[in-house]
Each structure stands twice: as structure tokens, then as C-alpha cells.
Design a protein around this motif. Sequence first.
Motif, short mmCIF file in Angstrom:
data_model
loop_
_atom_site.label_atom_id
_atom_site.label_comp_id
_atom_site.label_asym_id
_atom_site.label_seq_id
_atom_site.Cartn_x
_atom_site.Cartn_y
_atom_site.Cartn_z
N LEU B 78 0.83 -1.22 0.00
CA LEU B 78 0.00 0.00 0.00
C LEU B 78 0.86 1.26 0.00
N SER B 79 1.99 1.18 0.66
CA SER B 79 2.85 2.38 0.76
C SER B 79 3.67 2.59 -0.52
N GLU B 80 3.71 1.55 -1.38
CA GLU B 80 4.46 1.71 -2.64
C GLU B 80 3.62 2.47 -3.66
N GLY B 81 4.29 3.22 -4.50
CA GLY B 81 3.58 4.07 -5.46
C GLY B 81 2.72 3.32 -6.46
N GLY B 82 3.17 2.13 -6.89
CA GLY B 82 2.49 1.43 -7.97
C GLY B 82 1.21 0.71 -7.57
N PHE B 83 1.00 0.55 -6.26
CA PHE B 83 -0.14 -0.27 -5.82
C PHE B 83 -1.48 0.23 -6.37
N GLN B 89 -6.33 -0.40 -12.34
CA GLN B 89 -6.40 -1.06 -13.65
C GLN B 89 -7.30 -2.31 -13.56
N SER B 90 -7.07 -3.13 -12.52
CA SER B 90 -7.85 -4.37 -12.38
C SER B 90 -9.32 -4.07 -12.11
N LEU B 91 -9.57 -3.12 -11.20
CA LEU B 91 -10.96 -2.80 -10.86
C LEU B 91 -11.70 -2.26 -12.09
N ARG B 92 -10.99 -1.44 -12.89
CA ARG B 92 -11.64 -0.89 -14.09
C ARG B 92 -12.06 -2.03 -15.03
N ARG B 93 -11.16 -3.00 -15.20
CA ARG B 93 -11.49 -4.14 -16.08
C ARG B 93 -12.67 -4.93 -15.55
N GLY B 232 -1.79 -4.41 -13.61
CA GLY B 232 -2.93 -4.99 -12.91
C GLY B 232 -2.50 -5.98 -11.84
N VAL B 233 -3.45 -6.36 -10.98
CA VAL B 233 -3.14 -7.24 -9.86
C VAL B 233 -2.66 -8.61 -10.34
N GLY B 234 -3.31 -9.15 -11.38
CA GLY B 234 -2.94 -10.46 -11.92
C GLY B 234 -1.49 -10.46 -12.40
N THR B 255 -5.29 -7.66 -0.61
CA THR B 255 -5.67 -6.27 -0.90
C THR B 255 -6.84 -6.22 -1.88
N PHE B 256 -6.83 -7.15 -2.84
CA PHE B 256 -7.94 -7.15 -3.80
C PHE B 256 -9.23 -7.59 -3.11
#
Lengths: 254, 287
Positions: B78-83, B89-93, B232-234, B255-256
Motif C-alpha cells: 500500500l505504501s508503494e507508489g504502484g499499488f 487497472q484491475s478494478l476498471r477491467r 494490474g493485480v494479476g 488487498t484485492f
Amino acid sequence: MARLQVRNAEKWFQRETGQPFKVLDGLSFEVREGCVTVLVGPSGCGKSTVLNAIVGLERLDRGELVFFNHDGQSQQRPLIGYVFQGPRLLPWKTVGDNVRLALRGAGVAREKWEDRVQRYLALVGLEEYVTQYPLYLSGGQRQRVGLARALAIESDLVLMDEPFASVDELTARQLRETTRRLCEQLHRTVLFVTHNLPEAAYMSDFVVALTARPACVEACIDNPLPCPRRWGPEIYRFAADLEAKLSLREEAEI
Amino acid sequence: MASSSHTRATVEMQQRDAVYPRESPLRRPAVGREIIGRILPPLMALVTVVALWWMVHLVFPRLLPSPLSTFRGAVRLLSEGGFFFHMIQSLRRVFVGSTVAMVFSVAVGIYMGTVVMGERFFQPLVVLGLTIPGLMWSLIAVMLFGINEIAPYFAVAVTIFPMLVINIWAGVKALDKELIDMSHVFHFSPWLKISQVIIPQLVPNIFAATRYGLGLAWKVVVVVEMFGTSNGVGYQVMKAYQIFDMEAVIAWTLTFVAAMILIEYGIINLVEQRVTAWRPKVEVWRR
């Protein structure tokens, strides 16, 4: 003057086994303008089938339905109000919205909706329940909403299919009084179906008695009782007269 | 000062009495008990899962990381920028694919339930669709559309569509005929009939389908992202898998799951409560 003539109506249904049986057998009668015509007959004789055919929920196999306008000219099936045996209100809509939806369906101009909703709910004594949901009302109150909905569209013809059969006798009596008073006050043309003879005697201006199934007209009788109608011994006397004249005691076999 | 607080207390009492008059045997439910009743059962379920996890970790410490270290890993993510980028991206899909499937399934479900020819036409197609696994659709989508955004949208929509249609179709079959007849008698237009009479009756089916569809959509998106996208998460889970980083795999999954729970309680539950506000509460097991 007639607003509707039912001419030689014949209707067949099929049993689950596929065997056909006749419900209406050359039924002919008329509904007079500004009057309450009561269709009375034994349970299961096809009274509701007649109403369903009039509103287009069923199709007659033979015969015809002729609708007349105020000038006595025949016309297409007009707008028809209907008070069902159960209230048939949309439970997710408030009382006011149920009436508004009927007005919208009937093509009434939007600016008239509020006035009609207030007016007709007030006529049935439910003006304070506009924003309530039907499930929070009593059975009698829901039936009143159904009555307000049918009257609010101000149609040429109002059909009522045993509208008080599902409520207790005290409530039914109040509802009969309200309905009869409104019919007299608003001069509505009503076709009222019942198998209850005192109710027929109280509500009717004109009685059409049907035989057991297959139904045809057994007798047409003018109601001699004065208007405004009052519930009293004369109602029961007229009901007894009707019973003496008709063979209504025999229940139709299903 | 004392007078002002006294006045405020009196007003509050009057307001409370207006809703619950003194002579009424009904009493306002205790707020504390209400909150405990809502929070305690799901909390207990969560604690049970974590306890089981911990026990398995104690038996196989090398295979399964402890809940605590995984939780730390999730916090680090969560503290990393890319999370948030990958999560969005995944939620949008998930949402685009599910929305497309939902719109089509409501239309097809209503058509199947109300028109005999529609039922005869779509029934074999829906049954066929049910038998094809999401993994197959994911492969087909990537092969058809390549590595771009269309592939996950297509895979999600096509995979969940038959399940949603079945649900809506079942709901249409159970419609109240008396209300449909009423709408016919009062000359409701087809649109009025669908929007005011049919769809409100399908609300329980639509919510069940939404929950089921979102759960399934997430599974399909993860699979497509594993080999068909570069974010994305995958994709992140696949990266962690390649270096056998179990902690990261579970942390991403957690997290997902947390995001999906937030959607369930923060959006779907609230919308459902609002839409079904007219329905009285049914207490089956009375105390």
C-alpha cells in the motif's frame, strides 16, 4: 343508452388433460351509461372471464364486444378502469405513485396528475397516505387505493371484479358504501361482478343474472330501490327476491 | 450555561417522545447493541479464517507465511507508489466487463422470459456458454484481440454473461402475472411495463447476479492479466509467482479481497438497502 354491448359471447378453455370446455355460451347483455350494472352468477360460471375479455386480457372465440361513445357511435375499445379482486398495487411504489402510474399509462397530461391524485385519494378517505407504501396499509385501505386508481383515470367504463371479496364484512360494507356513493356522485358507468346477492342488491341499478357454466343470461332485472342507496331491510328483501327468481344456489363444477 | 444544556436536553427528549411516545410499549433500540449486532458476526468470521491460517502456518511454516508477516507485506504494498495504479487497472477491467455483461444479460433475460421464441433461441446458447471455462475465454480473448484492454473486457463479459442471464431469466419466469395484467389493463407502454413493473420485481435477482458476477469477473481478470496485460493485480501476482514470493502473492490477493469487500459493503449493500426500502423486515426466527 348503452356504453357496451356484449353480443353472443362464446369462450372455451382447455382442461389440463387437453379436453375443451365451454365457459360462455352465447352471452348477450348491455352496460348502460351512468349506471351500475351488476353481473351476478354462481362461482366459476365465467363472470371474471367476461371482464377479462372486455379489457383485452382474454379473446372471445365467438361473438363481439361493441363499445359506444357519448354520442351512441360505436368505437374502438376505450380506456377502462379496473378494480381487481385483490388490490394489485405495486408494493415498491407509494400510494400516490401507484395512482400516478395509472394516470401516466392512461395518457393523462402530467400537469393534471397531482390534482387527480389528491382528489381521488381524498374521495376514498386516504389523502394522508399519499407517501405511504401499500404494504403498510390494511387490506381495506389497499382496496380503496385500487378504487381511487380506477376512478382517477376518468375512463368511460369501470369494471369491478368482486372487489370486496377479500376483506372482512365490516370493511366490505364501508367499501360498498364508498363505492356506491362515488358512482352516484361521479355518474360513472360501472360493470360490477359479484356472487353475493345482498351486495348485488345494494350496488346495482340493473342486474344481469348468469346461469351456471357454460354461462348465458338467465334474467335482467331493474333494481327498484331508491338512490342514494341505504343499507337496510329492503336490500335483503330485494336480495331474497333475486334469489327466488334465480337458480344461483347451484355451484358450478370445476 | 446550565440552562442552555437543560433546554437542549428537553428538546431532545421531546423529539424522542415524538417518535416513541411515553405510553408506547415500543422503545428505541439500544445503539450499542445494534452496532455490536452488525459488526460482531462478520468480525468473528474474519477472526476464524485468520486463526485457521495461523494454525496451518504453525504446521507448515516454510510453505505458508504467517498472517502477521503477510499483513506487513500488504501494508508495504500500500505504501508503494504502484499499488493504486495496478489496483485501479484491475478494478476498471472488472467493472467495465461486468457492466457490459449486466446490461446485455438483463435485456436477454427479460427477452427469454417473456418471448417463447427468444427462450428457444437463447437457451442452448446460454447452456453452451455455461460449460466454457473462464480460462478458455481468457485465452481466446488474448489470441483474438492481442495484448490490449479489449481482451479482459471481452473475457469478463463473455464468461459471466451466461450466469447472469440464467439468474435474470429465472426471475422473469417468477414474475407476478397479476401485476403484468394490471399494467396491461392500465395501458402501460412497453417501457413503463419494463421499468416500473418488471425490473423492480427482478431486483433480488439483479443484486444476486451482481455479487456473483463481480466475484467471477475478478477471477477472470486476474487470469487475463497474468498473460495478457502488462499491469494490474494479476500481472503483479504472476511476477511474485515467478520468484516464488508467497507472501507477495497472498498480500496482493488480500488487498484485492479487501477492495471487493469495500465495494460490497460500501456500495452494493447501501444501494440495495435504498432500493428495497419499501420492503418490511421479515423475521423468520422470532425470539
